[in-house]
Design an enzyme around this catalytic site. Structure first.
Site, PDB file in Angstrom:
ATOM      1  N   GLY A 254      -3.026  -2.524 -36.241  1.00 37.45           N
ATOM      2  CA  GLY A 254      -1.803  -2.043 -36.672  1.00 37.45           C
ATOM      3  C   GLY A 254      -1.047  -1.138 -35.689  1.00 37.45           C
ATOM      4  O   GLY A 254       0.152  -1.178 -35.528  1.00 37.45           O
TER       5      GLY A 254
ATOM      6  N   ASP B 255       7.115   4.081 -36.516  1.00 38.88           N
ATOM      7  CA  ASP B 255       5.991   4.356 -35.606  1.00 38.88           C
ATOM      8  C   ASP B 255       6.512   3.871 -34.123  1.00 38.88           C
ATOM      9  O   ASP B 255       6.199   4.356 -32.980  1.00 38.88           O
ATOM     10  CB  ASP B 255       4.710   3.584 -36.047  1.00 38.88           C
ATOM     11  CG  ASP B 255       3.995   4.574 -36.786  1.00 38.88           C
ATOM     12  OD1 ASP B 255       4.208   5.796 -37.059  1.00 38.88           O
ATOM     13  OD2 ASP B 255       3.293   4.007 -37.684  1.00 38.88           O
TER      14      ASP B 255
ATOM     15  N   ALA C 175      -5.330  -4.542 -30.718  1.00 39.19           N
ATOM     16  CA  ALA C 175      -4.592  -5.371 -31.476  1.00 39.19           C
ATOM     17  C   ALA C 175      -4.817  -4.949 -32.876  1.00 39.19           C
ATOM     18  O   ALA C 175      -4.649  -5.968 -33.847  1.00 39.19           O
ATOM     19  CB  ALA C 175      -5.399  -6.872 -31.228  1.00 39.19           C
TER      20      ALA C 175
ATOM     21  N   LYS D 247      -0.386   2.177 -45.813  1.00 40.64           N
ATOM     22  CA  LYS D 247       0.529   1.615 -44.943  1.00 40.64           C
ATOM     23  C   LYS D 247       0.967   0.086 -45.592  1.00 40.64           C
ATOM     24  O   LYS D 247       2.292  -0.216 -45.470  1.00 40.64           O
ATOM     25  CB  LYS D 247       0.326   1.832 -43.542  1.00 40.64           C
ATOM     26  CG  LYS D 247       0.466   3.429 -43.222  1.00 40.64           C
ATOM     27  CD  LYS D 247       0.381   3.264 -41.826  1.00 40.64           C
ATOM     28  CE  LYS D 247       0.758   4.734 -41.162  1.00 40.64           C
ATOM     29  NZ  LYS D 247       0.850   4.628 -39.923  1.00 40.64           N
TER      30      LYS D 247
ATOM     31  N   THR E  25       0.059   7.240 -45.141  1.00 35.97           N
ATOM     32  CA  THR E  25      -0.974   7.257 -44.100  1.00 35.97           C
ATOM     33  C   THR E  25      -2.016   6.221 -44.580  1.00 35.97           C
ATOM     34  O   THR E  25      -1.824   5.489 -45.783  1.00 35.97           O
ATOM     35  CB  THR E  25      -1.646   8.638 -43.959  1.00 35.97           C
ATOM     36  OG1 THR E  25      -2.457   9.072 -45.278  1.00 35.97           O
ATOM     37  CG2 THR E  25      -0.605   9.725 -43.568  1.00 35.97           C
TER      38      THR E  25
ATOM     39  N   ARG F  66      -0.695  16.335 -40.251  1.00 28.95           N
ATOM     40  CA  ARG F  66      -0.092  17.235 -39.927  1.00 28.95           C
ATOM     41  C   ARG F  66       1.314  17.124 -40.186  1.00 28.95           C
ATOM     42  O   ARG F  66       2.415  18.126 -39.965  1.00 28.95           O
ATOM     43  CB  ARG F  66      -0.025  17.339 -38.161  1.00 28.95           C
ATOM     44  CG  ARG F  66      -1.128  18.031 -37.700  1.00 28.95           C
ATOM     45  CD  ARG F  66      -2.366  17.495 -37.606  1.00 28.95           C
ATOM     46  NE  ARG F  66      -3.499  18.360 -37.189  1.00 28.95           N
ATOM     47  CZ  ARG F  66      -4.921  17.754 -36.897  1.00 28.95           C
ATOM     48  NH1 ARG F  66      -5.251  16.512 -37.486  1.00 28.95           N
ATOM     49  NH2 ARG F  66      -5.733  18.569 -36.519  1.00 28.95           N
ATOM     50  N   SER F  67       1.532  16.327 -40.894  1.00 28.81           N
ATOM     51  CA  SER F  67       2.986  16.237 -41.257  1.00 28.81           C
ATOM     52  C   SER F  67       3.806  17.246 -42.176  1.00 28.81           C
ATOM     53  O   SER F  67       4.909  17.684 -42.033  1.00 28.81           O
ATOM     54  CB  SER F  67       3.204  14.777 -42.323  1.00 28.81           C
ATOM     55  OG  SER F  67       2.956  13.548 -41.393  1.00 28.81           O
TER      56      SER F  67
END
Length: 280
Positions: free
Chosen positions: A137, A108, A135, A71, A67, A21-22
């Site tokens: 990213g 983030d 637990a 990353k 994404t 959606r960026s």
């Protein structure tokens, strides 16, 4: 910061990229602030990330988002990392400096805490313990954001205890890892509950957690946004807790990236949220 006298470019790299959606978020802001620029999706196959990133300066890009699956791979490609990307162990924003060097950043954690403050302006990270489920990213990003906001205690629960213990060791105080079987009891006295797992997403089972011990004043957050109302959030609302979906995190993490590339810190407007909700 790049000058405003030329056409500005940024984009998002992923594989595949159709889900992102960026482009809608950033192109909305470009139009809102009257900037000459574009934000485009770039489908980059695994193994071709370095070549793609190194091409950004020559193509006059101000930077890009990353994404899955890029990353973590970007950590060894960029020329330098900010503290957030180093702590989280992932890059979600690349900035092309004036000399062509690449800086890896991660917003983030900022996006997460900003979404909480937008939903509950009186929320304070240092007031009561936070409980984080998962637990991976995403959990690392959430914990980094909480620590930056002043969290005094973070209780981390994961099905595999060793993964939670690894995060607790990496971050140190105030993070403590607990056994999965203790998760319901761990809600006692908490001011925030965050689900960072995929449980509750479309096609996945709901999070296996009863909220009986969670204080009524606690915030409950689910970082996914498909669906916006997960079973966890529905259960939280039903008992009177403030529920925070994952769409706010997505929008707010984009704000400092837009500032880095285009020189304006944009607003997270209701109009923008409605625009993105319509795509879900």
């Amino acid at each position: 910061m790049h000058g405003q006298d030329r056409f500005l470019l940024a984009g998002v790299m992923g594989w595949p990229i159709s889900h992102s959606r960026s482009p809608k978020i950033h192109n909305y802001w470009l139009a809102r602030y009257g900037l000459a620029g574009a934000y485009v999706p770039l489908a980059i196959e695994p193994g071709r990330l370095e070549a793609a990133l190194r091409a950004l300066p020559s193509l006059n890009f101000s930077g890009c988002n990353l994404t899955i699956p890029h990353k973590e791979a970007a950590l060894s490609v960029v020329d330098s990392l900010d503290a957030g990307a180093e702590r989280i162990g992932a890059v979600n924003c690349v900035v092309v400096e004036e000399d062509g060097t690449l800086v890896g950043r991660n917003y983030d954690g900022f996006g997460f805490t900003a979404s909480l403050r937008a939903a509950a302006p009186m929320w304070r990270a240092d007031a009561e313990p936070a409980v984080v489920i998962g637990a991976g990213g995403a959990a690392r990003a959430v914990i980094a954001g909480l620590i930056d906001a002043g969290a005094a205690e973070v209780r981390l629960f994961n099905r595999t205890l060793e993964r939670a213990q690894k995060i607790a060791a990496d971050f140190g105080a105030p993070v403590s890892a607990f056994r999965w079987e203790e998760r319901a009891e761990g809600l006692t006295g908490a001011g925030l509950l965050v689900n960072t797992t995929n449980q509750g997403m479309v096609g996945e089972p709901p999070l296996d957690l009863t909220l009986d011990r969670l204080p009524a004043a606690a915030l409950v957050s689910d970082i996914v946004y498909a669906p916006l109302e997960t079973p966890l959030l529905a259960a939280a609302r039903a008992r009177g807790n403030v529920a925070v979906d994952g769409l706010g995190m997505l929008i707010h993490q984009a704000r400092p990236a837009f500032r880095d590339w285009f020189g304006v810190m944009p607003e997270a407007t209701p109009e923008l949220r409605a625009l993105i909700e319509a795509t879900l």
